[in-house]
Enzyme design. Structure first.
Site, PDB file in Angstrom:
ATOM      1  N   ARG A 173      -2.262  -0.479   6.919  1.00  0.00           N
ATOM      2  CA  ARG A 173      -2.725   0.809   6.843  1.00  0.00           C
ATOM      3  C   ARG A 173      -3.734   0.665   7.707  1.00  0.00           C
ATOM      4  NH1 ARG A 173      -3.609   3.456   5.433  1.00  0.00           N
ATOM      5  NH2 ARG A 173      -5.124   3.850   3.951  1.00  0.00           N
TER       6      ARG A 173
ATOM      7  N   ASP B 230       2.733   9.648  -2.205  1.00  0.00           N
ATOM      8  CA  ASP B 230       1.437   9.954  -2.722  1.00  0.00           C
ATOM      9  C   ASP B 230       1.875  10.796  -4.054  1.00  0.00           C
ATOM     10  OD1 ASP B 230      -1.211  10.386  -3.666  1.00  0.00           O
ATOM     11  OD2 ASP B 230      -1.410   8.609  -3.205  1.00  0.00           O
TER      12      ASP B 230
ATOM     13  N   ARG C 121       4.474   0.510  -7.156  1.00  0.00           N
ATOM     14  CA  ARG C 121       3.723  -0.136  -6.091  1.00  0.00           C
ATOM     15  C   ARG C 121       3.981  -1.238  -5.071  1.00  0.00           C
ATOM     16  NH1 ARG C 121      -2.235   1.017  -8.559  1.00  0.00           N
ATOM     17  NH2 ARG C 121      -1.921   2.988  -9.302  1.00  0.00           N
TER      18      ARG C 121
ATOM     19  N   TYR D 275      -5.937  16.241 -12.095  1.00  0.00           N
ATOM     20  CA  TYR D 275      -6.280  16.297 -10.518  1.00  0.00           C
ATOM     21  C   TYR D 275      -6.893  17.048  -9.864  1.00  0.00           C
ATOM     22  CZ  TYR D 275      -5.032  10.994  -9.944  1.00  0.00           C
ATOM     23  OH  TYR D 275      -5.029   9.295 -10.158  1.00  0.00           O
TER      24      TYR D 275
ATOM     25  N   ARG E 135      -1.116  -3.093  -1.637  1.00  0.00           N
ATOM     26  CA  ARG E 135      -2.355  -3.814  -1.124  1.00  0.00           C
ATOM     27  C   ARG E 135      -2.487  -5.107  -1.720  1.00  0.00           C
ATOM     28  NH1 ARG E 135      -7.089  -0.485  -2.702  1.00  0.00           N
ATOM     29  NH2 ARG E 135      -5.662   0.240  -4.543  1.00  0.00           N
TER      30      ARG E 135
END
Length: 363
Positions: free
Chosen positions: A48, A84, A35, A162, A39
């Site tokens: 973004r 992703d 990552r 998921y 963010r």
């Protein structure tokens, strides 16, 4: 540009990461962060802002920019393409949305085995995931050979969990219910996922990926027996099939397996055709070396929360970590991804500490 046509990529200038992955000697220990395009970077948040997450994933230009942002700030030794893991279930026909504050959400998760009929049987990865391939190719050009570019995928069990849970979960009990109640259907789904993943990874290499990481993020929710039944065989199958195909084309890229919290599976993972085993922070570096017997390179495994520490403390933690792993066949990383509230400056201190302490050891 299929069929091994060279793409005239710029010459690679820093191959430290690739050498360490193969267990060769390096000038310093290479470092990157899961990552690292994330963010915690204000420029990432700015890029973004107001855009749909998966729309961003489908824009090669946006993915390229996000992949390169951390490299402008820090001397990382590798980049990982911004994407992703859930693009694979999407390619199989499932709807996934990124819900702000909640994370990824499947409006119609798989509930019972008959729901498998809703999935695409034959997935054309070029058609469904070509946007990832284009992002990789574009980034290989724009990165100008600075560092290698890593491609990645989620692993079958993690993606299955998921698809059944419909999003994140603490217990994963809906997905695990399948393993105990519908083992045959579970294996059918895991095989379907494996087939798509193999093609997806090969497409990434054809597009320019110089290494591949397979994320089994939900390994730790399984016990050792379930791991051996529902995760490990598919992880091995992926590596073997990708390697065999690449060998036919005279190609070879290092592969990394990261099975989070699968400490009981370390020996098995080190004998699964992956050059590198990624470790989370719950594993002691020295014991990981002993248990993997020098068969593989290791990647990891600083607790990401150590980045909340003052810089001097980060430096000490890194020094101890390097002493535990040794500097050969080692790629420094965190034991999980960076969190959004982490200070970019402390990430810089982590990278610097790895380079500094590993240079000391070599001289």
């Amino acid at each position: 540009e299929k069929g091994g046509v060279p793409k005239d990529f710029p010459q690679l200038k820093n191959d430290t990461f690739l050498r360490a992955a193969r267990g060769e000697e390096t000038q310093h220990v290479p470092v990157w962060c899961m990552r690292q395009a994330g963010r915690y970077l204000p420029e990432f948040r700015e890029s973004r802002a107001g855009k749909d997450f998966f729309e961003t994933c489908r824009s090669p230009e946006a993915c390229c920019e996000l992949t390169l942002q951390p490299l402008r700030r820090f001397p990382f030794d590798a980049a990982i393409i911004f994407s992703d893991i859930l693009v694979v279930p999407q390619a199989m026909g499932m709807d996934v949305q990124m819900v702000p504050g909640k994370g990824p959400t499947f409006p119609e998760p798989l509930k019972e085995p008959e729901d498998l009929q809703r999935l695409r049987v034959k997935v054309d990865v070029d058609k469904e995931l070509g946007y990832v391939f284009r992002a990789i190719t574009l980034t290989r050009h724009k990165i100008e050979g600075k560092v290698p570019l890593i491609g990645f995928t989620g692993a079958p069990w993690t993606l299955m969990s998921y698809m059944i849970e419909g999003g994140g979960s603490n217990t994963h009990s809906k997905a695990k219910r399948w393993l105990y109640r519908h083992p045959e259907a579970s294996h059918i789904l895991l095989r379907m996922l494996t087939d798509v993943i193999v093609e997806y990874l090969l497409g990434q290499v054809a597009a320019g990926a110089q290494a591949l990481q397979v994320f089994e993020s939900h390994a730790g929710i399984l016990g050792p027996a379930e791991f051996k039944d529902f995760s490990l065989p598919y992880l091995r199958d992926i590596a073997r099939r990708v390697k065999d195909k690449l060998k036919e084309a005279g190609q070879d890229v290092p592969m990394i397996v990261f099975a989070k919290d699968a400490h009981y599976g370390l020996e098995d993972l080190s004998q699964s055709h992956y050059e590198v085993v990624g470790l989370d922070w719950t594993i002691d570096p020295r014991s990981a070396r002993e248990r993997t017997g020098g068969k593989v390179s290791l990647q990891g495994n600083m607790d990401p929360c150590a980045l909340y520490a003052p810089k001097e403390r980060i430096s000490d933690i890194v020094k101890k970590m390097l002493e535990g792993f040794g500097t050969r066949g080692y790629i420094a990383n965190l034991g999980h991804g960076l969190y959004p509230d982490m200070e970019p400056e402390n990430v810089g201190a982590f990278v610097e500490a790895v380079h500094q302490h590993s240079n000391d050891n070599h001289s």
